[in-house]
Write a protein that holds these residues in place. Sequence first.
Motif, PDB file in Angstrom:
ATOM      1  N   TYR A 118       0.827  -1.201   0.000  1.00 62.17           N
ATOM      2  CA  TYR A 118       0.000   0.000   0.000  1.00 62.17           C
ATOM      3  C   TYR A 118       0.863   1.253   0.000  1.00 62.17           C
ATOM      4  O   TYR A 118       0.671   2.164  -0.826  1.00 62.17           O
ATOM      5  CB  TYR A 118      -0.909  -0.034   1.234  1.00 62.17           C
ATOM      6  CG  TYR A 118      -1.844   1.137   1.376  1.00 62.17           C
ATOM      7  CD1 TYR A 118      -2.950   1.290   0.548  1.00 62.17           C
ATOM      8  CD2 TYR A 118      -1.648   2.097   2.376  1.00 62.17           C
ATOM      9  CE1 TYR A 118      -3.825   2.354   0.700  1.00 62.17           C
ATOM     10  CE2 TYR A 118      -2.516   3.164   2.536  1.00 62.17           C
ATOM     11  CZ  TYR A 118      -3.597   3.289   1.700  1.00 62.17           C
ATOM     12  OH  TYR A 118      -4.468   4.342   1.848  1.00 62.17           O
ATOM     13  N   GLU A 119       1.850   1.316   0.893  1.00 63.05           N
ATOM     14  CA  GLU A 119       2.715   2.492   0.950  1.00 63.05           C
ATOM     15  C   GLU A 119       3.662   2.546  -0.247  1.00 63.05           C
ATOM     16  O   GLU A 119       4.064   3.626  -0.687  1.00 63.05           O
ATOM     17  CB  GLU A 119       3.492   2.513   2.263  1.00 63.05           C
ATOM     18  CG  GLU A 119       2.623   2.739   3.492  1.00 63.05           C
ATOM     19  CD  GLU A 119       1.833   4.040   3.434  1.00 63.05           C
ATOM     20  OE1 GLU A 119       2.299   4.994   2.783  1.00 63.05           O
ATOM     21  OE2 GLU A 119       0.740   4.111   4.034  1.00 63.05           O
ATOM     22  N   GLY A 120       4.000   1.379  -0.789  1.00 61.90           N
ATOM     23  CA  GLY A 120       4.800   1.365  -2.021  1.00 61.90           C
ATOM     24  C   GLY A 120       4.052   1.995  -3.179  1.00 61.90           C
ATOM     25  O   GLY A 120       4.640   2.696  -4.014  1.00 61.90           O
ATOM     26  N   ALA A 121       2.732   1.764  -3.222  1.00 64.73           N
ATOM     27  CA  ALA A 121       1.912   2.390  -4.263  1.00 64.73           C
ATOM     28  C   ALA A 121       1.887   3.901  -4.097  1.00 64.73           C
ATOM     29  O   ALA A 121       1.914   4.652  -5.083  1.00 64.73           O
ATOM     30  CB  ALA A 121       0.493   1.835  -4.220  1.00 64.73           C
ATOM     31  N   ARG A 122       1.867   4.379  -2.855  1.00 63.41           N
ATOM     32  CA  ARG A 122       1.890   5.820  -2.619  1.00 63.41           C
ATOM     33  C   ARG A 122       3.196   6.417  -3.146  1.00 63.41           C
ATOM     34  O   ARG A 122       3.205   7.507  -3.731  1.00 63.41           O
ATOM     35  CB  ARG A 122       1.742   6.109  -1.124  1.00 63.41           C
ATOM     36  CG  ARG A 122       1.407   7.587  -0.829  1.00 63.41           C
ATOM     37  CD  ARG A 122       1.530   7.925   0.637  1.00 63.41           C
ATOM     38  NE  ARG A 122       0.833   7.040   1.530  1.00 63.41           N
ATOM     39  CZ  ARG A 122      -0.457   7.137   1.859  1.00 63.41           C
ATOM     40  NH1 ARG A 122      -1.176   8.110   1.334  1.00 63.41           N
ATOM     41  NH2 ARG A 122      -1.019   6.279   2.692  1.00 63.41           N
ATOM     42  N   GLU A 123       4.291   5.715  -2.918  1.00 64.41           N
ATOM     43  CA  GLU A 123       5.582   6.190  -3.415  1.00 64.41           C
ATOM     44  C   GLU A 123       5.572   6.282  -4.940  1.00 64.41           C
ATOM     45  O   GLU A 123       6.128   7.227  -5.527  1.00 64.41           O
ATOM     46  CB  GLU A 123       6.700   5.257  -2.949  1.00 64.41           C
ATOM     47  CG  GLU A 123       6.965   5.312  -1.450  1.00 64.41           C
ATOM     48  CD  GLU A 123       8.017   4.305  -1.015  1.00 64.41           C
ATOM     49  OE1 GLU A 123       8.589   3.621  -1.896  1.00 64.41           O
ATOM     50  OE2 GLU A 123       8.253   4.185   0.204  1.00 64.41           O
ATOM     51  N   LYS A 124       4.922   5.325  -5.590  1.00 58.64           N
ATOM     52  CA  LYS A 124       4.843   5.343  -7.059  1.00 58.64           C
ATOM     53  C   LYS A 124       4.015   6.530  -7.546  1.00 58.64           C
ATOM     54  O   LYS A 124       4.382   7.180  -8.541  1.00 58.64           O
ATOM     55  CB  LYS A 124       4.253   4.034  -7.571  1.00 58.64           C
ATOM     56  CG  LYS A 124       5.179   2.836  -7.378  1.00 58.64           C
ATOM     57  CD  LYS A 124       4.515   1.540  -7.835  1.00 58.64           C
ATOM     58  CE  LYS A 124       5.430   0.348  -7.579  1.00 58.64           C
ATOM     59  NZ  LYS A 124       4.812  -0.925  -8.007  1.00 58.64           N
ATOM     60  N   VAL A 125       2.896   6.818  -6.877  1.00 56.87           N
ATOM     61  CA  VAL A 125       2.081   7.970  -7.260  1.00 56.87           C
ATOM     62  C   VAL A 125       2.878   9.259  -7.087  1.00 56.87           C
ATOM     63  O   VAL A 125       2.890  10.129  -7.968  1.00 56.87           O
ATOM     64  CB  VAL A 125       0.782   8.034  -6.427  1.00 56.87           C
ATOM     65  CG1 VAL A 125       0.023   9.331  -6.730  1.00 56.87           C
ATOM     66  CG2 VAL A 125      -0.102   6.829  -6.718  1.00 56.87           C
ATOM     67  N   ALA A 126       3.567   9.384  -5.946  1.00 55.60           N
ATOM     68  CA  ALA A 126       4.346  10.595  -5.679  1.00 55.60           C
ATOM     69  C   ALA A 126       5.400  10.815  -6.754  1.00 55.60           C
ATOM     70  O   ALA A 126       5.584  11.936  -7.245  1.00 55.60           O
ATOM     71  CB  ALA A 126       4.994  10.500  -4.295  1.00 55.60           C
TER      72      ALA A 126
END
Length: 408
Positions: free
Chosen positions: A67-75
């Motif tokens: 989940y937090e890895g996906a946030r890093e990708k969006v950022a």
Amino acid sequence: MNTKEIRQLFPILHQEVNGHPLVYLDSAATSQKPVSVIEAIKHYYEFDNSNVHRGVHTLGSRATDAYEGAREKVAKFINAGSTEEVIFTRGTTTALNMVASGYARVICQEGDEIVITPMEHHSNLIPWQQVAKATGAVLKYIPLQEDGSILLQDVEDTITERTKIVSVTYVSNVLGVVNPVKAIAEIAHRHGAKMVVDGAQSTPHLKVDVQDLDCDFYALSGHKMCGPTGIGALYGKKTLLEHMEPIEFGGEMIDHVDLYDSTWKELPWKFEGGTPVIAGAVGLGAAIDFLESIGMDEIERHERQLTAYAVERLSEIEDLKIYGPLTDRAGLVTFNLGDVHPHDVATVLDTDGIAIRAGHHCCQPLMRWLQVSSTARASFYLYNTEEDIDRLVASLLKTKEYFGHAIG
């Protein structure tokens, strides 16, 4: 990777509809999903399914990392300053409502101004109507040119020292107009206003750099960029998000709770109450990986080439009217065929296996500005080809012949 190879990665495209190979020309409504996105969601549910930020067990750790890895990708994808500036939402609509309710309602007072355009999707119009009604602020509109574009001089003339919010779509879902949001943001900031960008139609098709745009808030949806439905994101400058109030309260967004008061977690989690759409975030992360493997510059080049071809071919059809600029437009063409109702046009096209959108496209004020009740829209993405457009034109000619009494 060429378009033929890309198409092979989208299972839904390999089917017949009403006895014809599917031609999907409705990606502005929602895009199709590649195998990698479908498999990422499947893998999450088969191997990692757990709640996030809670359990210390292995599945909980895996789910949280995904989940937090996906946030890093969006950022990284939109070049946010940090992951603290990326809030997961249900989509663009939720993100814009969060800004309207959690930020604009707090800062706006009677007589303040909120500036938008007549081309806005209802998701970037109704929230501002509600803010104006609740606070006494005045809703103002930047006028449109004859082709639906806007002039920076009109932006200068509309924004004043009383303007608190300027909210503009980056790409119109009806006109295909690509608005100069970076220049608009500069004008807004010069007058002390905050710039909000509806990125629903831009994020899937253009390389987005929120720091270069210098927007204060930016909203996007995953399902329009090869990701799953029910997931999107709000970017906000950290200093603004820190002072913005959450609008949803409950588990996971709190720091301390006692009987009569509570405090909130740090960014970004103070805006993500309850169990989030974990599988959706995983799918969005996989969609970003897929888009980056193709290259956003290449996607934009391909779509502009397709759109130019579509405008050229559709312009050959007598009595077909195209709305919006004929050049320098994003990957969609909105049109009407004589007096044939767009729903009838779409129905005939569907019998030939061609999927387009018909209606007001959640832009009723814009339809009134165009002096129509509805339009037909063909929208393109990285998996579409010139052959798809040729099929569209052939079916429109068939439609014109069938409804000959309503043409001319």
